[in-house]
Scaffold this active site. Structure first.
Site, mmCIF file in Angstrom:
data_model
loop_
_atom_site.group_PDB
_atom_site.id
_atom_site.type_symbol
_atom_site.label_atom_id
_atom_site.label_comp_id
_atom_site.label_asym_id
_atom_site.label_seq_id
_atom_site.Cartn_x
_atom_site.Cartn_y
_atom_site.Cartn_z
ATOM 1 N N ASN B 39 0.844 -1.196 0.000
ATOM 2 C CA ASN B 39 0.000 0.000 0.000
ATOM 3 C C ASN B 39 0.885 1.255 0.000
ATOM 4 O O ASN B 39 1.844 1.348 0.764
ATOM 5 C CB ASN B 39 -0.897 -0.023 1.250
ATOM 6 C CG ASN B 39 -1.929 1.093 1.239
ATOM 7 O OD1 ASN B 39 -1.591 2.266 1.207
ATOM 8 N ND2 ASN B 39 -3.194 0.721 1.271
ATOM 9 N N HIS B 50 -3.512 0.703 -3.485
ATOM 10 C CA HIS B 50 -3.636 -0.423 -2.564
ATOM 11 C C HIS B 50 -2.575 -1.467 -2.943
ATOM 12 O O HIS B 50 -2.110 -1.508 -4.093
ATOM 13 C CB HIS B 50 -5.048 -1.005 -2.645
ATOM 14 C CG HIS B 50 -6.063 -0.201 -1.884
ATOM 15 N ND1 HIS B 50 -7.331 -0.632 -1.610
ATOM 16 C CD2 HIS B 50 -5.969 1.022 -1.303
ATOM 17 C CE1 HIS B 50 -7.985 0.285 -0.910
ATOM 18 N NE2 HIS B 50 -7.193 1.309 -0.724
ATOM 19 N N GLU B 52 -2.596 -4.626 -3.561
ATOM 20 C CA GLU B 52 -2.898 -5.553 -4.651
ATOM 21 C C GLU B 52 -2.801 -4.848 -6.006
ATOM 22 O O GLU B 52 -2.339 -5.435 -6.993
ATOM 23 C CB GLU B 52 -4.318 -6.127 -4.474
ATOM 24 C CG GLU B 52 -4.535 -6.873 -3.157
ATOM 25 C CD GLU B 52 -4.975 -5.970 -1.998
ATOM 26 O OE1 GLU B 52 -4.676 -4.748 -2.014
ATOM 27 O OE2 GLU B 52 -5.619 -6.478 -1.073
ATOM 28 N N CYS B 77 -10.380 -5.200 -0.744
ATOM 29 C CA CYS B 77 -11.622 -4.423 -0.880
ATOM 30 C C CYS B 77 -12.174 -4.652 -2.298
ATOM 31 O O CYS B 77 -11.611 -5.410 -3.078
ATOM 32 C CB CYS B 77 -11.341 -2.939 -0.648
ATOM 33 S SG CYS B 77 -10.380 -2.192 -1.975
ATOM 34 N N CYS B 80 -9.740 -3.859 -5.256
ATOM 35 C CA CYS B 80 -8.740 -4.907 -5.511
ATOM 36 C C CYS B 80 -9.399 -6.216 -5.942
ATOM 37 O O CYS B 80 -8.879 -6.924 -6.815
ATOM 38 C CB CYS B 80 -7.882 -5.079 -4.269
ATOM 39 S SG CYS B 80 -7.037 -3.537 -3.826
ATOM 40 N N ASP B 140 -8.195 5.365 4.843
ATOM 41 C CA ASP B 140 -8.031 4.364 3.789
ATOM 42 C C ASP B 140 -9.188 3.389 3.740
ATOM 43 O O ASP B 140 -9.551 2.904 2.680
ATOM 44 C CB ASP B 140 -6.726 3.595 3.957
ATOM 45 C CG ASP B 140 -6.356 2.847 2.680
ATOM 46 O OD1 ASP B 140 -6.251 3.505 1.647
ATOM 47 O OD2 ASP B 140 -6.214 1.622 2.715
#
Lengths: 147, 147
Positions: B39, B50, B52, B77, B80, B140
């Site tokens: 991140n 993020h 990912e 999330c 991602c 975030d």
């Protein structure tokens, strides 16, 4: 045409002029454009640089995306729809979804209002480009999960 | 611990050392790590950076993500998860989802296999950091759509 969609089309055209995929997006808050972006897969070698992602990234570290509206020349994929619902973009307006169906319910079920302008200009811009660039389109969209 | 999750934890620790949010990810293909990321919201002022997303971006312009597996220290999330299903990542392994529930069904319904290692190390790394940094975490994750 809606002035914000016009600005998104301008972004798409910038991408096209760079040899990229003509998809553009702008983010609007309080009636003003606060960020712009276009697909940069080909330009940056970054498959995640979809127009909506680049546009939201360009908005920077907003404390909240609440009240923002995103105008996209083409229906967003799940990557971009995921960004929209994750950050709470209030409304998504698309130029068309005939070239990419996407998942409207995914957005609306999670509180994002949705409008499809079904613009002939957006549709023809995308269709014409796809016809000339099937390989690059397939690379960008072929693995996209479209419902 | 699984060696790929260890590598994802190492990425999370790199982010922490930079003053960022300790979430890491690695992408694996044919038993080898092909890209890594953590991140970078705080470091780059980019709310979409993020772990990912950064990890998949670092993989570059793959012709296909089929057969790849993503190891994430925390449950992804929708941004991602959207990237994972859009590009057809075959498997998603998470360190934990006690600190972020996410939507497992969204992934599995769209063909991505899912494994939760429920790692105490991943859980404690995240919980400890959240307790000390509620503001940055809220920034975030607060707007993250979590089901």
């Amino acid at each position: 045409m809606n002035k914000f969609m016009e600005a998104a089309v301008d972004e798409a055209k910038k991408g096209l002029a760079e040899g990229g995929i003509p998809i553009g997006a702008v983010l609007v808050k309080d009636g003003k454009i606060i960020s712009r972006g276009h697909n940069r897969r080909a330009q940056d070698g970054d498959p995640l640089a979809h127009a909506e992602i680049v546009c939201m990234r360009n908005a920077g570290r907003l404390s909240s995306f609440k009240g923002t509206e995103i105008y996209c020349t083409l229906m967003p994929c799940y990557l971009c729809s995921g960004a929209i619902v994750t950050f709470g973009v209030s409304k998504c307006v698309v130029g068309e979804r005939r070239n990419y169906k996407g998942d409207v319910k995914f957005l609306t079920d999670r509180g994002t209002k949705f409008i499809d302008l079904d613009s002939a200009l957006c549709h023809e811009m995308m269709s014409g480009w796809i016809a000339k660039n099937p390989g690059l389109w397939q690379e960008d969209s072929g693995k996209r999960y479209s419902v």
